[in-house]
Design a protein around this motif. Structure first.
Motif, PDB file in Angstrom:
ATOM      1  N   ARG A 382       0.806  -1.469  -0.593  1.00  0.00           N
ATOM      2  CA  ARG A 382      -0.005  -0.086   0.450  1.00  0.00           C
ATOM      3  C   ARG A 382       0.702   1.386   0.144  1.00  0.00           C
ATOM      4  NH1 ARG A 382      -5.034  -0.062   1.729  1.00  0.00           N
ATOM      5  NH2 ARG A 382      -5.167  -2.211   1.088  1.00  0.00           N
ATOM      6  N   MET A 383       0.639   2.145  -1.008  1.00  0.00           N
ATOM      7  CA  MET A 383       1.601   3.341  -1.144  1.00  0.00           C
ATOM      8  C   MET A 383       0.024   4.853  -1.261  1.00  0.00           C
ATOM      9  SD  MET A 383       4.363   3.517  -0.676  1.00  0.00           S
ATOM     10  CE  MET A 383       5.317   4.442  -1.596  1.00  0.00           C
ATOM     11  N   ASP A 384       0.584   5.679  -0.359  1.00  0.00           N
ATOM     12  CA  ASP A 384      -0.331   6.617  -0.199  1.00  0.00           C
ATOM     13  C   ASP A 384       0.089   8.083  -0.431  1.00  0.00           C
ATOM     14  OD1 ASP A 384      -2.911   8.339   0.087  1.00  0.00           O
ATOM     15  OD2 ASP A 384      -3.433   7.828   2.483  1.00  0.00           O
ATOM     16  N   LEU A 385      -0.013   8.766  -1.736  1.00  0.00           N
ATOM     17  CA  LEU A 385       0.961   9.390  -2.262  1.00  0.00           C
ATOM     18  C   LEU A 385       0.490  10.636  -1.089  1.00  0.00           C
ATOM     19  CD1 LEU A 385       2.806  11.063  -4.130  1.00  0.00           C
ATOM     20  CD2 LEU A 385       0.601  11.709  -5.199  1.00  0.00           C
ATOM     21  N   ASP A 386      -0.205  11.225  -0.591  1.00  0.00           N
ATOM     22  CA  ASP A 386      -0.445  12.409   0.595  1.00  0.00           C
ATOM     23  C   ASP A 386      -2.000  12.538   1.077  1.00  0.00           C
ATOM     24  OD1 ASP A 386      -0.770  14.166   1.755  1.00  0.00           O
ATOM     25  OD2 ASP A 386      -0.608  15.662  -0.116  1.00  0.00           O
ATOM     26  N   PRO A 387      -1.635  11.094   2.232  1.00  0.00           N
ATOM     27  CA  PRO A 387      -2.786  10.732   3.336  1.00  0.00           C
ATOM     28  C   PRO A 387      -3.646  12.008   3.766  1.00  0.00           C
ATOM     29  CG  PRO A 387      -0.240   9.932   3.621  1.00  0.00           C
ATOM     30  CD  PRO A 387      -0.134  10.813   2.519  1.00  0.00           C
ATOM     31  N   THR A 388      -2.646  13.706   3.853  1.00  0.00           N
ATOM     32  CA  THR A 388      -3.244  14.916   4.349  1.00  0.00           C
ATOM     33  C   THR A 388      -4.309  15.233   3.529  1.00  0.00           C
ATOM     34  OG1 THR A 388      -1.958  16.214   3.029  1.00  0.00           O
ATOM     35  CG2 THR A 388      -0.879  15.512   5.600  1.00  0.00           C
ATOM     36  N   VAL A 389      -4.781  14.733   2.236  1.00  0.00           N
ATOM     37  CA  VAL A 389      -5.554  15.411   1.574  1.00  0.00           C
ATOM     38  C   VAL A 389      -6.967  14.369   1.368  1.00  0.00           C
ATOM     39  CG1 VAL A 389      -4.699  17.329   0.579  1.00  0.00           C
ATOM     40  CG2 VAL A 389      -4.242  14.976  -0.615  1.00  0.00           C
ATOM     41  N   TRP A 398      -0.211  -2.276  -7.645  1.00  0.00           N
ATOM     42  CA  TRP A 398      -1.167  -3.245  -7.210  1.00  0.00           C
ATOM     43  C   TRP A 398      -2.277  -2.298  -6.437  1.00  0.00           C
ATOM     44  CZ3 TRP A 398      -1.637  -8.403  -6.798  1.00  0.00           C
ATOM     45  CH2 TRP A 398      -0.759  -9.456  -7.347  1.00  0.00           C
ATOM     46  N   ASP A 399      -2.161  -0.990  -5.934  1.00  0.00           N
ATOM     47  CA  ASP A 399      -2.773  -0.464  -5.511  1.00  0.00           C
ATOM     48  C   ASP A 399      -4.416  -0.226  -6.183  1.00  0.00           C
ATOM     49  OD1 ASP A 399      -2.543   0.109  -2.393  1.00  0.00           O
ATOM     50  OD2 ASP A 399      -0.701   1.886  -3.509  1.00  0.00           O
ATOM     51  N   GLY A 400      -4.412   0.287  -7.856  1.00  0.00           N
ATOM     52  CA  GLY A 400      -5.386   0.248  -7.931  1.00  0.00           C
ATOM     53  C   GLY A 400      -6.605  -0.897  -8.498  1.00  0.00           C
ATOM     54  N   TYR A 401      -6.254  -2.648  -8.361  1.00  0.00           N
ATOM     55  CA  TYR A 401      -6.364  -3.456  -7.975  1.00  0.00           C
ATOM     56  C   TYR A 401      -6.605  -3.691  -6.759  1.00  0.00           C
ATOM     57  CZ  TYR A 401      -5.218  -2.909 -13.309  1.00  0.00           C
ATOM     58  OH  TYR A 401      -5.610  -2.239 -14.163  1.00  0.00           O
ATOM     59  N   GLY A 402      -7.189  -3.337  -5.997  1.00  0.00           N
ATOM     60  CA  GLY A 402      -7.989  -3.675  -4.564  1.00  0.00           C
ATOM     61  C   GLY A 402      -8.196  -5.008  -3.874  1.00  0.00           C
ATOM     62  N   ALA A 403      -8.870  -5.653  -4.837  1.00  0.00           N
ATOM     63  CA  ALA A 403      -9.093  -6.738  -4.039  1.00  0.00           C
ATOM     64  C   ALA A 403      -8.426  -7.701  -4.442  1.00  0.00           C
ATOM     65  CB  ALA A 403     -10.356  -7.137  -4.809  1.00  0.00           C
ATOM     66  N   GLY A 475       4.073  10.134   5.091  1.00  0.00           N
ATOM     67  CA  GLY A 475       2.211   9.294   5.090  1.00  0.00           C
ATOM     68  C   GLY A 475       2.401   7.696   4.750  1.00  0.00           C
ATOM     69  N   ASN A 476       3.656   7.516   5.470  1.00  0.00           N
ATOM     70  CA  ASN A 476       3.707   5.637   4.413  1.00  0.00           C
ATOM     71  C   ASN A 476       5.290   5.611   5.573  1.00  0.00           C
ATOM     72  OD1 ASN A 476       1.914   5.097   2.312  1.00  0.00           O
ATOM     73  ND2 ASN A 476       3.361   7.011   1.588  1.00  0.00           N
ATOM     74  N   PRO A 477       4.593   4.925   6.829  1.00  0.00           N
ATOM     75  CA  PRO A 477       4.779   4.566   8.042  1.00  0.00           C
ATOM     76  C   PRO A 477       6.036   3.355   8.043  1.00  0.00           C
ATOM     77  CG  PRO A 477       2.853   5.346   8.914  1.00  0.00           C
ATOM     78  CD  PRO A 477       3.486   5.684   7.591  1.00  0.00           C
ATOM     79  N   HIS A 478       5.645   2.587   6.873  1.00  0.00           N
ATOM     80  CA  HIS A 478       6.036   1.022   6.032  1.00  0.00           C
ATOM     81  C   HIS A 478       6.917   1.739   5.005  1.00  0.00           C
ATOM     82  CE1 HIS A 478       2.569   1.438   4.123  1.00  0.00           C
ATOM     83  NE2 HIS A 478       3.139   1.725   3.244  1.00  0.00           N
ATOM     84  N   LEU A 479       7.103   2.484   5.214  1.00  0.00           N
ATOM     85  CA  LEU A 479       8.425   3.416   3.900  1.00  0.00           C
ATOM     86  C   LEU A 479      10.010   3.306   4.632  1.00  0.00           C
ATOM     87  CD1 LEU A 479       9.130   3.422   1.136  1.00  0.00           C
ATOM     88  CD2 LEU A 479       7.828   5.913   0.831  1.00  0.00           C
ATOM     89  N   LYS A 480      10.365   2.874   4.601  1.00  0.00           N
ATOM     90  CA  LYS A 480      11.961   3.046   5.349  1.00  0.00           C
ATOM     91  C   LYS A 480      13.265   3.754   4.715  1.00  0.00           C
ATOM     92  CE  LYS A 480       9.511   1.117   8.780  1.00  0.00           C
ATOM     93  NZ  LYS A 480       9.649   1.527   9.518  1.00  0.00           N
TER      94      LYS A 480
END
Length: 533
Positions: A382-389, A398-403, A475-480
């Motif tokens: 999962r990768m969110d470009l900007d969780p604040t908005v 893969w995010d575009g094919y969530g199921a 915005g992605n704490p799992h990204l190191k």
């Protein structure tokens, strides 16, 4: 291996449309046997120039076999590569030493015009887990000597393995200096994760390469025919650093989108061209890809090709090679970065497809290897470009094919003890991610890691971290890790740990850049997570 297809109804329609296409060009482009004139003469007397301008390569190592490759092209930017219009006999040799004092396998192959004079020899009867050297000969011309390595025996206990991981090499975006450094790394194989070439037209000046002689005029237009794709491969393989990386170690390759067209999805082109037209283009692209890569026979016949596969390296590692382009549904919401939606999460929409997804999870489940590497094209985590908005996701990943994404992630989470490691390209940046059962909860259990290799050249010189890269980190704490220079990853595996060294070069708009390790991580077997290396 389960053979994956596009959904049956679409596949039948696609095949009917393809087979009803008319015209001599289509018939010749995909014939497997041309008229007698193309195969009867195996002479080499008309070759007045060195035919090995595109180098040699090897790939897909097995314990007792490896594919060796070359393509005859004395004048690679001319029709037929400057070859006579008939088959040519090519001698090949495999030895246990680079001076060829002990030749263990040899033979003759036929380079045929219908396959662009490419040669794919599946050399059998080799010993597991050792280096070999190989070469080709046509008339008085000898090819460069390539080095390859077979995989360890399936049940062999292996103390260590190493792989280079790379992707995305736009020729006009700069020099392939990273490949020159890959050629000096003593790795067991190179995992190349897609975008071996880009279909775009190329300017006279050659982009950031600033060529001393103009790029020939036939490269101005986008590649969309068999001959034009062949020309694009010839130009890309003219690069000496790419040839050196192929020459030093076997490659395990898969494609992404640009080998055909940017962001295409199965039967859907980026421009929504008629399916009949796009199928011809896809068939041309797949055929040219096979012709220029060290892949086993048979060649693609028409617009489908079985590319996903699994390779075993003793009991230390298995590599599952994915194909996330050929079977996917069209991107949701017109592609790009979009907010969450019901369409994105529609379970009918797939990226890998049901059969490939089951093949993947069954393979990891049944694996006896310590490490299970997934050679994957687009980001799986999962990768969110900007969780604040509000959640913004990449509809092409893969995010575009969530199921289906969730099905695969849940499946891998249940197989945490198999040490899944996802290897990814595509985004022209180096990322390191911990894969979570719940990406919204930083305290959630980590079940695997995803290591994203930056590009070889795509994106030009790059930078350390862009504004968007910083958004990802924030915005992605799992990204190191985010680093947007050009380069590759070197993986070193043992029974106890996997070490990932992220190697980058400071520039590619001129030759000679040094390489350095910008970050290293260690993953402990049985205890997934990214630890400082």
């Amino acid at each position: 291996m389960i053979k994956e297809e596009v959904p049956r109804s679409a596949a039948r329609l696609a095949r009917r449309r393809f087979l009803t296409l008319t015209g001599a060009a289509t018939a010749v482009a995909f014939a497997t046997n041309l008229p007698a004139g193309s195969t009867a003469n195996a002479g080499t007397g008309s070759l007045s120039d060195d035919p090995f301008t595109l180098g040699v390569a090897s790939g897909d190592p097995l314990p007792e076999a490896v594919v060796i490759w070359t393509r005859l092209a004395p004048r690679p930017y001319e029709p037929l590569g400057g070859m006579p219009y008939h088959a040519v006999s090519v001698q090949w040799q495999v030895a246990t030493d680079e001076r060829f004092r002990r030749i263990v396998r040899s033979g003759t192959a036929s380079a045929k015009p219908e396959y662009s004079y490419s040669v794919h020899v599946d050399v059998r009867g080799l010993e597991p887990g050792r280096h070999y050297w190989y070469r080709f000969k046509v008339g008085r011309y000898l090819s460069p000597v390539g080095r390859t390595r077979t995989a360890p025996a399936p049940w062999q206990r292996v103390d260590q393995l190493s792989f280079a991981v790379a992707s995305c090499q736009s020729w006009p975006d700069g020099y392939y200096t990273a490949h020159r450094h890959i050629a000096t790394e003593d790795v067991d194989a190179v995992l190349f994760l897609g975008d071996y070439l880009y279909e775009y037209g190329i300017s006279t000046a050659g982009g950031l390469r600033y060529v001393t002689e103009p790029v020939p005029s036939q490269f101005r237009t986008e590649a969309d025919t068999l001959d034009r794709y062949r020309l694009q491969y010839a130009l890309y393989k003219s690069d000496p650093d790419l040839r050196a990386a192929h020459q030093n170690a076997p490659w395990i390759s898969t494609w992404d989108d640009h080998e055909v067209q940017d962001n295409y999805a199965s039967l859907t082109s980026r421009t929504n061209a008629p399916v009949e037209d796009f199928l011809v283009r896809r068939a041309s692209a797949y055929r040219a890809y096979w012709e220029h890569m060290p892949l086993r026979t048979p060649a693609p016949r028409g617009p489908n090709y079985m590319l996903y596969r699994r390779l075993r390296f003793g009991r230390l590692a298995e590599v599952s090679v994915l194909d996330t382009r050929q079977y996917r549904s069209d991107q949701a919401d017109g592609d790009g970065w979009k907010a969450d939606s019901a369409v994105r999460r529609d379970p009918a929409r797939v990226l890998a497809g049901a059969q490939q997804r089951q093949w993947l999870l069954d393979g990891v489940r049944g694996s006896h290897a310590t490490w299970n590497l997934l050679a994957n094209q687009v980001i799986m985590s999962r990768m969110d470009l900007d969780p604040t908005v509000g959640n913004l996701y990449n509809m092409d990943a893969w995010d575009g094919y969530g199921a289906e994404q969730q099905q695969v992630l849940d499946g891998l989470a249940a197989l945490r003890g198999r040490n899944p490691v996802v290897l990814t390209g595509d985004v022209h940046a180096a990322y390191a991610l911990e894969m979570k059962r719940d990406f919204a909860d930083p305290a959630s259990q980590t079940f695997g890691v995803e290591l994203v290799a930056t590009s070889i050249s795509s994106g030009g010189n790059g930078q350390e971290v862009s504004a968007n890269g910083q958004k990802f980190l924030d915005g992605n704490p799992h990204l190191k890790l985010v680093n947007e220079r050009r380069g590759y990853i070197v993986l070193r595996l043992s029974q106890h740990e996997l070490r990932a060294d992220y190697r980058v070069v400071p520039y590619i708009d001129r030759v000679g850049a040094p390489v350095s390790t910008v970050k290293s991580f260690v993953v402990e077997a049985g205890n997934p997570g990214l630890n400082p290396g």
